[in-house]
Design a protein around this motif. Structure first.
Motif, PDB file in Angstrom:
ATOM      1  N   VAL A  94       0.840  -1.201   0.000  1.00 28.72           N
ATOM      2  CA  VAL A  94       0.000   0.000   0.000  1.00 28.72           C
ATOM      3  C   VAL A  94       0.876   1.252   0.000  1.00 28.72           C
ATOM      4  N   LEU A  95       1.885   1.249   0.859  1.00 35.07           N
ATOM      5  CA  LEU A  95       2.778   2.400   0.911  1.00 35.07           C
ATOM      6  C   LEU A  95       3.644   2.477  -0.338  1.00 35.07           C
ATOM      7  N   ALA A  96       4.076   1.317  -0.834  1.00 34.80           N
ATOM      8  CA  ALA A  96       4.914   1.299  -2.036  1.00 34.80           C
ATOM      9  C   ALA A  96       4.192   1.948  -3.213  1.00 34.80           C
ATOM     10  N   ARG A  97       2.923   1.616  -3.385  1.00 34.03           N
ATOM     11  CA  ARG A  97       2.171   2.184  -4.514  1.00 34.03           C
ATOM     12  C   ARG A  97       2.031   3.695  -4.370  1.00 34.03           C
ATOM     13  N   LEU A  98       1.822   4.151  -3.149  1.00 29.64           N
ATOM     14  CA  LEU A  98       1.696   5.593  -2.929  1.00 29.64           C
ATOM     15  C   LEU A  98       3.018   6.302  -3.211  1.00 29.64           C
ATOM     16  N   LEU A  99       4.102   5.746  -2.703  1.00 32.86           N
ATOM     17  CA  LEU A  99       5.413   6.355  -2.928  1.00 32.86           C
ATOM     18  C   LEU A  99       5.807   6.334  -4.398  1.00 32.86           C
ATOM     19  N   ASN A 100       5.468   5.252  -5.077  1.00 37.23           N
ATOM     20  CA  ASN A 100       5.803   5.157  -6.501  1.00 37.23           C
ATOM     21  C   ASN A 100       5.103   6.234  -7.319  1.00 37.23           C
ATOM     22  N   ASN A 101       3.932   6.662  -6.860  1.00 35.35           N
ATOM     23  CA  ASN A 101       3.216   7.754  -7.537  1.00 35.35           C
ATOM     24  C   ASN A 101       4.021   9.038  -7.526  1.00 35.35           C
ATOM     25  N   TYR A 102       4.902   9.187  -6.547  1.00 35.98           N
ATOM     26  CA  TYR A 102       5.696  10.406  -6.411  1.00 35.98           C
ATOM     27  C   TYR A 102       7.154  10.203  -6.796  1.00 35.98           C
ATOM     28  N   GLY A 103       7.414   9.126  -7.539  1.00 33.77           N
ATOM     29  CA  GLY A 103       8.741   8.950  -8.117  1.00 33.77           C
ATOM     30  C   GLY A 103       9.723   8.147  -7.300  1.00 33.77           C
ATOM     31  N   ALA A 104       9.301   7.593  -6.174  1.00 34.08           N
ATOM     32  CA  ALA A 104      10.200   6.751  -5.387  1.00 34.08           C
ATOM     33  C   ALA A 104      10.318   5.373  -6.031  1.00 34.08           C
ATOM     34  N   VAL A 105      11.405   4.677  -5.738  1.00 36.21           N
ATOM     35  CA  VAL A 105      11.631   3.323  -6.242  1.00 36.21           C
ATOM     36  C   VAL A 105      11.643   2.374  -5.040  1.00 36.21           C
ATOM     37  N   THR A 106      10.691   1.465  -4.996  1.00 34.68           N
ATOM     38  CA  THR A 106      10.618   0.513  -3.891  1.00 34.68           C
ATOM     39  C   THR A 106      11.508  -0.682  -4.190  1.00 34.68           C
ATOM     40  N   ILE A 107      12.500  -0.917  -3.342  1.00 42.17           N
ATOM     41  CA  ILE A 107      13.439  -2.013  -3.591  1.00 42.17           C
ATOM     42  C   ILE A 107      13.011  -3.310  -2.897  1.00 42.17           C
ATOM     43  N   GLY A 108      12.062  -3.212  -1.954  1.00 41.00           N
ATOM     44  CA  GLY A 108      11.610  -4.420  -1.283  1.00 41.00           C
ATOM     45  C   GLY A 108      10.672  -4.122  -0.135  1.00 41.00           C
ATOM     46  N   GLY A 109      10.101  -5.178   0.426  1.00 40.47           N
ATOM     47  CA  GLY A 109       9.177  -5.016   1.547  1.00 40.47           C
ATOM     48  C   GLY A 109       9.336  -6.145   2.547  1.00 40.47           C
ATOM     49  N   LEU A 110       9.036  -5.845   3.798  1.00 42.80           N
ATOM     50  CA  LEU A 110       9.164  -6.820   4.876  1.00 42.80           C
ATOM     51  C   LEU A 110       7.974  -6.696   5.814  1.00 42.80           C
ATOM     52  N   HIS A 111       7.332  -7.826   6.120  1.00 37.88           N
ATOM     53  CA  HIS A 111       6.231  -7.865   7.079  1.00 37.88           C
ATOM     54  C   HIS A 111       6.715  -8.509   8.375  1.00 37.88           C
ATOM     55  N   LEU A 112       6.463  -7.838   9.487  1.00 35.70           N
ATOM     56  CA  LEU A 112       6.904  -8.344  10.781  1.00 35.70           C
ATOM     57  C   LEU A 112       5.741  -8.424  11.759  1.00 35.70           C
ATOM     58  N   LYS A 113       5.479  -9.623  12.238  1.00 34.80           N
ATOM     59  CA  LYS A 113       4.444  -9.810  13.253  1.00 34.80           C
ATOM     60  C   LYS A 113       5.020  -9.431  14.609  1.00 34.80           C
ATOM     61  N   MET A 114       4.296  -8.568  15.332  1.00 34.93           N
ATOM     62  CA  MET A 114       4.766  -8.052  16.611  1.00 34.93           C
ATOM     63  C   MET A 114       3.653  -8.163  17.660  1.00 34.93           C
ATOM     64  N   PRO A 115       3.970  -7.949  18.941  1.00 34.48           N
ATOM     65  CA  PRO A 115       2.925  -7.978  19.980  1.00 34.48           C
ATOM     66  C   PRO A 115       1.792  -7.015  19.649  1.00 34.48           C
ATOM     67  N   ASP A 116       0.570  -7.470  19.805  1.00 35.91           N
ATOM     68  CA  ASP A 116      -0.597  -6.658  19.472  1.00 35.91           C
ATOM     69  C   ASP A 116      -0.695  -5.438  20.377  1.00 35.91           C
ATOM     70  N   SER A 117      -1.035  -4.297  19.800  1.00 38.20           N
ATOM     71  CA  SER A 117      -1.098  -3.051  20.556  1.00 38.20           C
ATOM     72  C   SER A 117      -2.515  -2.530  20.766  1.00 38.20           C
ATOM     73  N   ILE A 118      -3.517  -3.288  20.303  1.00 37.98           N
ATOM     74  CA  ILE A 118      -4.909  -2.856  20.465  1.00 37.98           C
ATOM     75  C   ILE A 118      -5.338  -3.207  21.896  1.00 37.98           C
ATOM     76  N   ALA A 119      -5.149  -2.280  22.800  1.00 35.54           N
ATOM     77  CA  ALA A 119      -5.246  -2.549  24.237  1.00 35.54           C
ATOM     78  C   ALA A 119      -6.657  -2.853  24.725  1.00 35.54           C
ATOM     79  N   ASP A 120      -7.677  -2.435  23.979  1.00 33.80           N
ATOM     80  CA  ASP A 120      -9.040  -2.575  24.475  1.00 33.80           C
ATOM     81  C   ASP A 120      -9.857  -3.624  23.729  1.00 33.80           C
ATOM     82  N   GLU A 121      -9.175  -4.587  23.103  1.00 31.85           N
ATOM     83  CA  GLU A 121      -9.828  -5.727  22.454  1.00 31.85           C
ATOM     84  C   GLU A 121      -9.112  -7.006  22.848  1.00 31.85           C
ATOM     85  N   ARG A 122      -9.876  -8.088  23.042  1.00 30.55           N
ATOM     86  CA  ARG A 122      -9.279  -9.367  23.445  1.00 30.55           C
ATOM     87  C   ARG A 122      -8.582 -10.087  22.296  1.00 30.55           C
ATOM     88  N   ALA A 123      -8.995  -9.808  21.079  1.00 27.22           N
ATOM     89  CA  ALA A 123      -8.416 -10.485  19.919  1.00 27.22           C
ATOM     90  C   ALA A 123      -6.909 -10.281  19.856  1.00 27.22           C
TER      91      ALA A 123
END
Length: 253
Positions: A94-123
């Motif tokens: 999503v961010l890559a497509r937005l940046l590419n609209n303004y002339g940036a070149v995306t060289i790669g992407g990384l997804h990292l699962k981290m501790p959930d920060s939604i403090a007021d939901e049990r999920a």
């Protein structure tokens, strides 16, 4: 290379810092809330950008930062880190497509699962040990990613058509309105609030004021959960009605 990030409870900052330390032993990471960050971007051609995914989309504050400063991205080589509690599909894309609209070149992407920060939901709530393991796995993945980049094989997570449909059909199609605008749904319990002002100081949007000794929220919350996770009286909620677990990356370091 420098790092640019937006971080609520510290997950994304931690990941960007780890990436830079492994990549070039530097600590050159800068929040988009810092007035000097634009100068840093202007003076560097390679940038790693990190942000927490919200409903398989970009937080409104990050999108506005990219769009408002559209002129700065042309020719920049960008690697994107997207952090998440569980799933994002094309979080980096999503961010890559937005940046590419303004002339940036995306060289790669990384997804990292981290501790959930939604403090007021049990999920997505996990035990301390499970969250600690998540952080350790994220560190290991960052080390491997940097090695691959140096060998000319940057990961492409979140980029490409398959990731796009995973993000679109997984969440974004149904919850796009959640991140289209800032929200006015932040709730502050006036009976619990002690007017300490911590939430006001932490808010990246200046969305909270102290009126007659009580914190009051306006209509420009970017859902970062920073104030909710730090409130000493657990007086603030957003998606849920009560605090289940406040979270901070420092608990797991």
């Amino acid at each position: 290379m420098i790092g640019v990030y937006f971080s609520g409870t510290g997950n994304t900052k931690f990941c960007v810092d780890k990436f830079l330390k492994e990549y070039n032993c530097s600590k050159n990471s800068f929040s988009i809330e810092d007035n000097e960050t634009l100068k840093k971007i202007k003076n560097n051609s390679e940038i790693v950008i990190g942000y927490p995914v919200q409903y398989s989309n970009i937080p409104k504050i990050m999108r506005d930062y990219i769009v408002d400063n559209w002129y700065i991205w042309k020719g920049k080589k960008v690697f994107i880190i997207a952090t998440m509690g569980f799933f994002s599909g094309d979080g980096a894309g999503v961010l890559a497509r937005l940046l590419n609209n303004y002339g940036a070149v995306t060289i790669g992407g990384l997804h990292l699962k981290m501790p959930d920060s939604i403090a007021d939901e049990r999920a997505l709530k996990r035990s301390f040990e499970e969250n600690r393991k998540l952080v350790m796995k994220a560190e290991e993945k960052i080390y491997k990613t940097v090695s691959n980049i140096k060998n000319g094989k940057p990961p492409q997570e979140g980029l490409g058509i398959a990731y796009y449909f995973a993000g679109l059909l997984g969440q974004r199609l149904y919850f796009f309105w959640k991140t289209k605008k800032y929200t006015d749904k932040l709730k502050i319990n006036s009976l619990k609030c002690i007017g300490c002002g911590l939430c006001k100081r932490l808010c990246p949007m200046n969305n909270i004021t102290i009126t007659n000794g009580i914190a009051v929220s306006r209509d420009k919350c970017t859902m970062c959960y920073r104030c909710i996770s730090k409130c000493p009286k657990q007086a603030i909620t957003l998606l849920g009605k009560k605090i289940i677990e406040q979270n901070d990356i420092n608990r797991y370091l």
